[in-house]
Write a protein that holds these residues in place. Structure first.
Motif, PDB file in Angstrom:
ATOM      1  N   PRO A 116      -6.882  16.493 -10.521  1.00 27.16           N
ATOM      2  CA  PRO A 116      -5.885  15.610 -11.142  1.00 27.16           C
ATOM      3  C   PRO A 116      -5.736  14.265 -10.450  1.00 27.16           C
ATOM      4  O   PRO A 116      -5.401  13.273 -11.104  1.00 27.16           O
ATOM      5  CB  PRO A 116      -4.592  16.421 -11.060  1.00 27.16           C
ATOM      6  CG  PRO A 116      -4.801  17.374  -9.926  1.00 27.16           C
ATOM      7  CD  PRO A 116      -6.265  17.715  -9.968  1.00 27.16           C
ATOM      8  N   ALA A 117      -5.973  14.199  -9.136  1.00 30.91           N
ATOM      9  CA  ALA A 117      -5.839  12.924  -8.441  1.00 30.91           C
ATOM     10  C   ALA A 117      -6.832  11.900  -8.987  1.00 30.91           C
ATOM     11  O   ALA A 117      -6.482  10.739  -9.239  1.00 30.91           O
ATOM     12  CB  ALA A 117      -6.046  13.112  -6.937  1.00 30.91           C
ATOM     13  N   ALA A 118      -8.075  12.327  -9.204  1.00 33.91           N
ATOM     14  CA  ALA A 118      -9.099  11.417  -9.718  1.00 33.91           C
ATOM     15  C   ALA A 118      -8.759  10.940 -11.125  1.00 33.91           C
ATOM     16  O   ALA A 118      -9.020   9.780 -11.485  1.00 33.91           O
ATOM     17  CB  ALA A 118     -10.460  12.113  -9.706  1.00 33.91           C
ATOM     18  N   ARG A 119      -8.152  11.807 -11.926  1.00 31.49           N
ATOM     19  CA  ARG A 119      -7.788  11.406 -13.287  1.00 31.49           C
ATOM     20  C   ARG A 119      -6.704  10.329 -13.267  1.00 31.49           C
ATOM     21  O   ARG A 119      -6.742   9.383 -14.067  1.00 31.49           O
ATOM     22  CB  ARG A 119      -7.308  12.624 -14.084  1.00 31.49           C
ATOM     23  CG  ARG A 119      -8.421  13.612 -14.416  1.00 31.49           C
ATOM     24  CD  ARG A 119      -8.001  14.534 -15.552  1.00 31.49           C
ATOM     25  NE  ARG A 119      -6.862  15.356 -15.208  1.00 31.49           N
ATOM     26  CZ  ARG A 119      -6.950  16.563 -14.660  1.00 31.49           C
ATOM     27  NH1 ARG A 119      -8.142  17.070 -14.354  1.00 31.49           N
ATOM     28  NH2 ARG A 119      -5.866  17.263 -14.388  1.00 31.49           N
ATOM     29  N   VAL A 120      -5.733  10.459 -12.363  1.00 31.73           N
ATOM     30  CA  VAL A 120      -4.680   9.445 -12.273  1.00 31.73           C
ATOM     31  C   VAL A 120      -5.246   8.131 -11.744  1.00 31.73           C
ATOM     32  O   VAL A 120      -4.874   7.049 -12.218  1.00 31.73           O
ATOM     33  CB  VAL A 120      -3.519   9.945 -11.392  1.00 31.73           C
ATOM     34  CG1 VAL A 120      -2.467   8.858 -11.203  1.00 31.73           C
ATOM     35  CG2 VAL A 120      -2.877  11.174 -12.025  1.00 31.73           C
ATOM     36  N   VAL A 121      -6.152   8.200 -10.792  1.00 26.69           N
ATOM     37  CA  VAL A 121      -6.820   6.991 -10.308  1.00 26.69           C
ATOM     38  C   VAL A 121      -7.528   6.284 -11.461  1.00 26.69           C
ATOM     39  O   VAL A 121      -7.456   5.057 -11.602  1.00 26.69           O
ATOM     40  CB  VAL A 121      -7.815   7.323  -9.173  1.00 26.69           C
ATOM     41  CG1 VAL A 121      -8.724   6.129  -8.879  1.00 26.69           C
ATOM     42  CG2 VAL A 121      -7.059   7.735  -7.914  1.00 26.69           C
ATOM     43  N   VAL A 140       0.860  -1.187   0.000  1.00 21.68           N
ATOM     44  CA  VAL A 140       0.000   0.000   0.000  1.00 21.68           C
ATOM     45  C   VAL A 140       0.893   1.234   0.000  1.00 21.68           C
ATOM     46  O   VAL A 140       1.735   1.404   0.891  1.00 21.68           O
ATOM     47  CB  VAL A 140      -0.940   0.003   1.219  1.00 21.68           C
ATOM     48  CG1 VAL A 140      -1.803   1.265   1.223  1.00 21.68           C
ATOM     49  CG2 VAL A 140      -1.814  -1.248   1.212  1.00 21.68           C
ATOM     50  N   VAL A 141       0.696   2.079  -0.997  1.00 17.25           N
ATOM     51  CA  VAL A 141       1.604   3.194  -1.244  1.00 17.25           C
ATOM     52  C   VAL A 141       0.833   4.506  -1.304  1.00 17.25           C
ATOM     53  O   VAL A 141      -0.175   4.607  -1.999  1.00 17.25           O
ATOM     54  CB  VAL A 141       2.355   2.993  -2.580  1.00 17.25           C
ATOM     55  CG1 VAL A 141       3.304   4.161  -2.846  1.00 17.25           C
ATOM     56  CG2 VAL A 141       3.112   1.670  -2.588  1.00 17.25           C
ATOM     57  N   ILE A 142       1.305   5.501  -0.575  1.00 16.03           N
ATOM     58  CA  ILE A 142       0.831   6.877  -0.722  1.00 16.03           C
ATOM     59  C   ILE A 142       1.846   7.644  -1.558  1.00 16.03           C
ATOM     60  O   ILE A 142       3.041   7.591  -1.276  1.00 16.03           O
ATOM     61  CB  ILE A 142       0.679   7.576   0.641  1.00 16.03           C
ATOM     62  CG1 ILE A 142      -0.483   6.992   1.442  1.00 16.03           C
ATOM     63  CG2 ILE A 142       0.485   9.084   0.461  1.00 16.03           C
ATOM     64  CD1 ILE A 142      -0.560   7.526   2.864  1.00 16.03           C
ATOM     65  N   VAL A 143       1.370   8.349  -2.570  1.00 18.87           N
ATOM     66  CA  VAL A 143       2.218   9.266  -3.328  1.00 18.87           C
ATOM     67  C   VAL A 143       1.574  10.643  -3.253  1.00 18.87           C
ATOM     68  O   VAL A 143       0.440  10.838  -3.697  1.00 18.87           O
ATOM     69  CB  VAL A 143       2.377   8.849  -4.800  1.00 18.87           C
ATOM     70  CG1 VAL A 143       3.330   9.818  -5.506  1.00 18.87           C
ATOM     71  CG2 VAL A 143       2.884   7.414  -4.916  1.00 18.87           C
ATOM     72  N   THR A 144       2.282  11.612  -2.678  1.00 17.99           N
ATOM     73  CA  THR A 144       1.745  12.966  -2.595  1.00 17.99           C
ATOM     74  C   THR A 144       2.152  13.758  -3.835  1.00 17.99           C
ATOM     75  O   THR A 144       3.165  13.470  -4.469  1.00 17.99           O
ATOM     76  CB  THR A 144       2.223  13.697  -1.330  1.00 17.99           C
ATOM     77  OG1 THR A 144       3.615  14.046  -1.469  1.00 17.99           O
ATOM     78  CG2 THR A 144       2.023  12.838  -0.087  1.00 17.99           C
ATOM     79  N   GLY A 145       1.331  14.742  -4.189  1.00 18.90           N
ATOM     80  CA  GLY A 145       1.594  15.503  -5.404  1.00 18.90           C
ATOM     81  C   GLY A 145       1.573  14.618  -6.633  1.00 18.90           C
ATOM     82  O   GLY A 145       2.356  14.793  -7.566  1.00 18.90           O
ATOM     83  N   ALA A 146       0.652  13.647  -6.662  1.00 20.29           N
ATOM     84  CA  ALA A 146       0.665  12.591  -7.676  1.00 20.29           C
ATOM     85  C   ALA A 146      -0.255  12.861  -8.850  1.00 20.29           C
ATOM     86  O   ALA A 146      -0.461  11.980  -9.691  1.00 20.29           O
ATOM     87  CB  ALA A 146       0.289  11.249  -7.026  1.00 20.29           C
ATOM     88  N   GLY A 147      -0.779  14.072  -8.946  1.00 20.33           N
ATOM     89  CA  GLY A 147      -1.707  14.363 -10.037  1.00 20.33           C
ATOM     90  C   GLY A 147      -1.028  14.663 -11.351  1.00 20.33           C
ATOM     91  O   GLY A 147      -1.649  14.563 -12.413  1.00 20.33           O
TER      92      GLY A 147
END
Length: 302
Positions: free
Chosen positions: A52-57, A9-16
């Motif tokens: 942008p986060a939702a688009r990467v998801v 399980v990975v968190i990436v911040t500023g990932a958009g």
């Protein structure tokens, strides 16, 4: 890419966008479940109303991976806490934190405003601290409960933080602070099964698009040396179980190059055995400078 991080399980911040987006996609391709964090702001930190986060998801899910979005502000202490909670509640735990979020407000030092200093320090340095603080709290709790983690933190420093950069006093100071935070966190958190490292990447992003020209970024051989995707393989490896023996290190990465940054070290010394008189120190300093290596030049210095 092999599934080097299967089920981690990975968190990436500023990932958009940019490097963070590349990290999120690379971790998902390596089998990880990813929390894609991005508050969705412009280059200068102003609100945009974008998602942008939702688009990467959506990209990750379309490729068959698993991800959830987060729009928490990592520089807000409660927001960073909620980010860690999102990972645990969505996927049952947390294995890797990639601190990447940031923006720039570049000015020469004599023109740098207090608000521009505070904003950059807040997002880069406090944002790294707040997310790391809450992730570390979770991992310490797991270790005390007898479930010692195999956890990783990958922070994002910069060549500007290691060597300085003209016109970026705020950014350079924040990134230098992140390098210092990394070595302290590595020393403190090892007992809880946490390995902490940092990268200093060079790649084409919104923050660097004016620095790296099209000619530099796309040479004739077709290899895009400045593509953000070049940075992510090292970050994925550092987030994997294979990196268990590596902690407290800073790696520079650009294109196909990976190098180990050399930290501040004790250098030549002269010990009088007592207090110096100020008038004695000129020749002493000259001797030390003669014996020590010349410092690397500051980026942009003439």
């Amino acid at each position: 890419m092999s599934e080097l991080c299967r089920d981690r399980v990975v968190i990436v911040t500023g990932a958009g966008r940019g490097i963070g987006r590349a990290h999120a996609l690379a971790f998902a391709a390596a089998g990880a479940r990813v929390v894609v964090n991005d508050v969705g702001v412009a280059l200068d930190g102003s609100a945009t109303g974008e998602g942008p986060a939702a688009r990467v998801v959506a990209e990750i899910e379309q490729a068959g991976g698993k991800a959830v979005p987060s729009t928490d502000d990592v520089a807000d202490f409660a927001g960073a806490e909620n980010l860690v909670r999102t990972a645990v509640e969505s996927f049952g735990g947390l294995d890797v934190l990639v601190n990447n979020a940031g923006f720039v407000r570049d000015r020469m030092l004599v023109n740098l405003g207090e608000d521009e200093w505070d904003a950059v320090i807040r997002v880069h340095l406090k944002g790294h601290f707040a997310s790391l603080r809450h992730a570390a709290g979770y991992w310490r709790g797991e270790a005390k409960a007898g479930r010692t983690p195999d956890a990783r933190v990958i922070n994002t420093s910069s060549g500007a933080g290691l060597l300085g950069s003209v016109g970026q006093a705020n950014y350079s100071a924040a990134k230098a602070g992140i390098a210092g935070l990394t070595v302290v966190a590595a020393a403190e958190l090892g007992r809880y099964g946490v390995r902490v490292n940092a990268i200093a990447p060079s790649a084409r992003t919104r923050m660097t698009e004016e620095v790296f020209s099209a000619a530099m970024a796309r040479p004739a051989d077709g290899f895009d040396a400045m593509a953000p995707e070049n940075v992510s393989p090292l970050v994925v490896w550092l987030g994997s179980a294979e990196s268990a023996g590596v902690t407290g290190r800073v790696f520079e990465v650009e294109g196909g190059k990976v190098s180990l940054a050399q930290a501040w070290r004790h250098g030549p010394e002269v010990d009088k055995g007592g207090r110096w008189d100020a008038g004695e120190l000129g020749p002493v300093v000259e001797k030390l400078l003669a014996e020590g290596p010349e410092p690397e030049p500051v980026y942009g210095a003439s």
